[in-house]
Design an enzyme around this catalytic site. Structure first.
Site, PDB file in Angstrom:
ATOM      1  N   GLU A 166       0.820  -1.216   0.000  1.00  7.50           N
ATOM      2  CA  GLU A 166       0.000   0.000   0.000  1.00  7.50           C
ATOM      3  C   GLU A 166       0.848   1.258   0.000  1.00  7.50           C
ATOM      4  OE1 GLU A 166      -4.003  -0.609   2.312  1.00  7.50           O
ATOM      5  OE2 GLU A 166      -2.430  -1.818   3.205  1.00  7.50           O
ATOM      6  N   CYS A 207       3.661   8.494   0.834  1.00  6.06           N
ATOM      7  CA  CYS A 207       4.009   7.619   1.950  1.00  6.06           C
ATOM      8  C   CYS A 207       4.122   6.197   1.400  1.00  6.06           C
ATOM      9  CB  CYS A 207       2.909   7.716   3.009  1.00  6.06           C
ATOM     10  SG  CYS A 207       3.177   6.602   4.398  1.00  6.06           S
ATOM     11  N   CYS A 229       3.718  -6.469   8.602  1.00 12.21           N
ATOM     12  CA  CYS A 229       4.741  -5.977   9.537  1.00 12.21           C
ATOM     13  C   CYS A 229       4.903  -6.994  10.659  1.00 12.21           C
ATOM     14  CB  CYS A 229       4.313  -4.628  10.111  1.00 12.21           C
ATOM     15  SG  CYS A 229       5.555  -3.880  11.194  1.00 12.21           S
ATOM     16  N   CYS A 263       2.757  -3.684  17.399  1.00 11.35           N
ATOM     17  CA  CYS A 263       2.246  -2.480  18.060  1.00 11.35           C
ATOM     18  C   CYS A 263       0.728  -2.606  18.194  1.00 11.35           C
ATOM     19  CB  CYS A 263       2.624  -1.225  17.279  1.00 11.35           C
ATOM     20  SG  CYS A 263       4.401  -1.071  17.018  1.00 11.35           S
ATOM     21  N   CYS A 293      -1.775  -0.349  15.971  1.00 12.21           N
ATOM     22  CA  CYS A 293      -1.600  -0.256  14.515  1.00 12.21           C
ATOM     23  C   CYS A 293      -2.262  -1.436  13.801  1.00 12.21           C
ATOM     24  CB  CYS A 293      -0.118  -0.208  14.184  1.00 12.21           C
ATOM     25  SG  CYS A 293       0.198  -0.099  12.412  1.00 12.21           S
ATOM     26  N   GLY A 308       4.970  -1.763   7.490  1.00 13.35           N
ATOM     27  CA  GLY A 308       6.272  -2.385   7.708  1.00 13.35           C
ATOM     28  C   GLY A 308       7.232  -1.546   8.518  1.00 13.35           C
ATOM     29  N   GLU A 309       8.324  -2.189   8.910  1.00 12.15           N
ATOM     30  CA  GLU A 309       9.368  -1.500   9.663  1.00 12.15           C
ATOM     31  C   GLU A 309      10.564  -1.319   8.723  1.00 12.15           C
ATOM     32  OE1 GLU A 309      10.072   0.158  12.449  1.00 12.15           O
ATOM     33  OE2 GLU A 309      12.093   0.201  11.624  1.00 12.15           O
ATOM     34  N   LEU A 312       7.436   6.860  19.341  1.00 10.39           N
ATOM     35  CA  LEU A 312       7.614   6.653  20.792  1.00 10.39           C
ATOM     36  C   LEU A 312       6.363   6.055  21.447  1.00 10.39           C
ATOM     37  CD1 LEU A 312       9.482   9.625  22.499  1.00 10.39           C
ATOM     38  CD2 LEU A 312      10.244   7.276  22.181  1.00 10.39           C
ATOM     39  N   CYS A 359      -2.252   7.092   9.125  1.00  5.87           N
ATOM     40  CA  CYS A 359      -1.224   6.366   9.898  1.00  5.87           C
ATOM     41  C   CYS A 359      -1.849   5.191  10.640  1.00  5.87           C
ATOM     42  CB  CYS A 359      -0.624   7.258  10.982  1.00  5.87           C
ATOM     43  SG  CYS A 359       0.258   8.665  10.382  1.00  5.87           S
TER      44      CYS A 359
HETATM   45  N1  SAH Z   1       7.256   0.834  11.624  1.00  6.91           N
HETATM   46  C1  SAH Z   1       7.597   2.229  11.462  1.00  6.91           C
HETATM   47  C2  SAH Z   1       6.920   2.818  10.254  1.00  6.91           C
HETATM   48  C3  SAH Z   1       5.418   2.984  10.397  1.00  6.91           C
HETATM   49  S1  SAH Z   1       5.160   4.636  10.666  1.00  6.91           S
HETATM   50  C4  SAH Z   1       7.343   2.963  12.746  1.00  6.91           C
HETATM   51  O1  SAH Z   1       6.769   2.382  13.651  1.00  6.91           O
HETATM   52  O2  SAH Z   1       7.761   4.105  12.873  1.00  6.91           O
HETATM   53  C5  SAH Z   1       3.576   4.704  11.178  1.00  6.91           C
HETATM   54  C6  SAH Z   1       3.380   5.819  12.221  1.00  6.91           C
HETATM   55  O3  SAH Z   1       2.009   5.812  12.508  1.00  6.91           O
HETATM   56  C7  SAH Z   1       4.111   5.527  13.527  1.00  6.91           C
HETATM   57  O4  SAH Z   1       4.601   6.703  14.105  1.00  6.91           O
HETATM   58  C8  SAH Z   1       3.014   4.973  14.405  1.00  6.91           C
HETATM   59  O5  SAH Z   1       3.243   5.263  15.756  1.00  6.91           O
HETATM   60  C9  SAH Z   1       1.805   5.674  13.881  1.00  6.91           C
HETATM   61  N2  SAH Z   1       0.581   4.883  14.041  1.00  6.91           N
HETATM   62  C10 SAH Z   1       0.450   3.556  13.980  1.00  6.91           C
HETATM   63  N3  SAH Z   1      -0.840   3.205  14.152  1.00  6.91           N
HETATM   64  C11 SAH Z   1      -1.523   4.352  14.305  1.00  6.91           C
HETATM   65  C12 SAH Z   1      -2.887   4.653  14.468  1.00  6.91           C
HETATM   66  N4  SAH Z   1      -3.816   3.701  14.495  1.00  6.91           N
HETATM   67  N5  SAH Z   1      -3.228   5.944  14.556  1.00  6.91           N
HETATM   68  C13 SAH Z   1      -2.308   6.933  14.478  1.00  6.91           C
HETATM   69  N6  SAH Z   1      -1.016   6.701  14.300  1.00  6.91           N
HETATM   70  C14 SAH Z   1      -0.608   5.424  14.221  1.00  6.91           C
END
Ligand code: SAH
Length: 369
Positions: A93, A106, A113, A117, A120, A166-167, A222, A344
């Site tokens: 995506e 993006c 992934c 978390c 997510c 993904g990371e 964080l 996000c």
């Molecule tokens: N794996 C990487 C790249 C993903 S970035 C990372 O964790 O940084 C995705 C961003 O969206 C991260 O900052 C994460 O904290 C945020 N995120 C994930 N799930 C979310 C959600 N449901 N609502 C808002 N932000 C979210």
């Protein structure tokens, strides 16, 4: 299975070597690189500056594109989400976010992934596999062609964020290779200074990135100001707890360019991590390390079956003012594309939603060129 060489994942010199192996002159490599990366053609047949026989031969041994666009969703706010498939049928995506000054794409670094978390949606897919450099580059090509027309130069340049599924730091080599290919002056010419990569905190790669000469900007997710809560929300914290993570950030800070700051992202979950006490804890934590960072507060984007709600606007404002009072530059990220599962943490190969699928593309654009 697709065993042909995916040429979009080769850099300029690799492409020259590739054509030389076929017994062709080097300039053909340069020509093909420009066709793929500058004219953004996704099919050898459209490279009409190549002799017909050469196009036929390339089709046998190589591919110009491997991703297929399955659906395209357009949000009320103009954000577009592309759901694509790899040659082995895995979801990829990409999100195009129109902005006043400069549009942002993006991209995803993995299909699914492996991190778990809890807030997510992508986590629910698990890791399907890491994407190749070519698959990363192709996402950008598809989004640009759709937004502006095939090969049309983005009118205001393009920002990239590695914040999709993904990371990225668990696919470090392909990520860096893709960024190198995209930086090429003869190609997309998106320089690393226009790119931000986000990690959940893979500490060894943060240190590696610090030593990459032409590196992208760094963002770190964080989500919590204490190990206790972060262990719960982001299990990766058990491997690299906050102290280890922030010490790595301190190292990374030494390589910041003048005026550059890195970003901490903090997803705001109602009644979980949004109290005044937690704002103070977060500020004190960052100040203890004296980091030249800014904080991006991201109101949670809710999605079934995630067990969270976004923090109220008042809570976000209050949280921000506490950080600011303690000297930390804080921004609130406006959610984009929530209605089409493009925001996000919402990328999970969702179909449906209020969408506009392929077939209703604006005139003059095509996803398959
Ligand atoms: N794996 C990487 C790249 C993903 S970035 C990372 O964790 O940084 C995705 C961003 O969206 C991260 O900052 C994460 O904290 C945020 N995120 C994930 N799930 C979310 C959600 N449901 N609502 C808002 N932000 C979210």
């Amino acid at each position: 299975m697709n065993q042909r060489v995916h040429l979009t994942g080769l850099d300029h010199s690799e492409l020259v070597s590739f054509v030389e192996q076929l017994g062709l002159p080097a300039y053909r490599g340069r020509q093909i690189f420009a066709a793929l990366q500058n004219r953004r053609l996704r099919n050898f047949d459209n490279m009409t500056d190549l002799p017909k026989e050469l196009r036929a031969r390339l089709t046998q041994v190589a591919s110009a594109s491997t991703l297929t666009v399955e659906s395209r969703y357009v949000s009320e706010d103009g954000t577009r989400r592309y759901l694509m498939r790899t040659h082995d049928n895995l979801p990829v995506e990409t999100v195009f976010i129109p902005e006043e000054r400069r549009d942002t794409i993006c991209f995803s670094s993995q299909s699914g992934c492996p991190l778990q978390c809890t807030f997510c949606l992508t986590a629910q897919l698990g890791l399907l596999r890491s994407l190749t450099a070519g698959e990363i580059v192709e996402q950008i090509i598809v989004a640009l062609n759709d937004a502006y027309g095939i090969g049309v130069k983005p009118p205001r340049g393009t920002n990239l964020v590695g914040m999709g599924a993904g990371e990225p730091f668990l696919n470090f080599d392909s990520l860096l290779k893709a960024l190198r290919i995209m930086a090429s002056l003869e190609g997309l010419h998106i320089v690393p200074n226009r790119v931000t990569v986000s990690t959940a905190g893979v500490v060894p790669r943060i240190l590696d990135l610090a030593n990459v000469p032409d590196r992208p900007h760094l963002a770190i997710s964080l989500a919590a100001p204490t190990d206790e809560l972060r262990n719960e929300l982001m299990p990766i914290n058990k491997k690299w707890p906050l102290e280890v993570l922030l010490s790595a950030c301190k190292e990374f800070e030494k390589t910041l360019r003048p005026g550059e700051r890195f970003t901490f992202e903090y997803v705001m979950l109602r009644d979980v991590n949004d109290s005044e006490e937690q704002a103070r804890q977060l500020a004190n934590l960052l100040n203890r390390y004296g980091l030249q960072a800014k904080v991006n507060l991201i109101p949670h984007n809710p999605a079934d079956p995630l067990p969270y709600q976004p923090s109220s606007e008042e809570k976000v404002v209050l949280f921000r003012s506490i950080l600011e009072a303690k000297g930390i530059h804080t921004f609130v990220r406006r959610p984009r594309g929530r209605d089409i599962f493009a925001a996000c943490g919402q990328l999970a190969a969702k179909q449906g939603a209020t969408n506009q699928v392929i077939g209703s593309l604006p005139a003059g654009t095509s996803l398959s060129a």
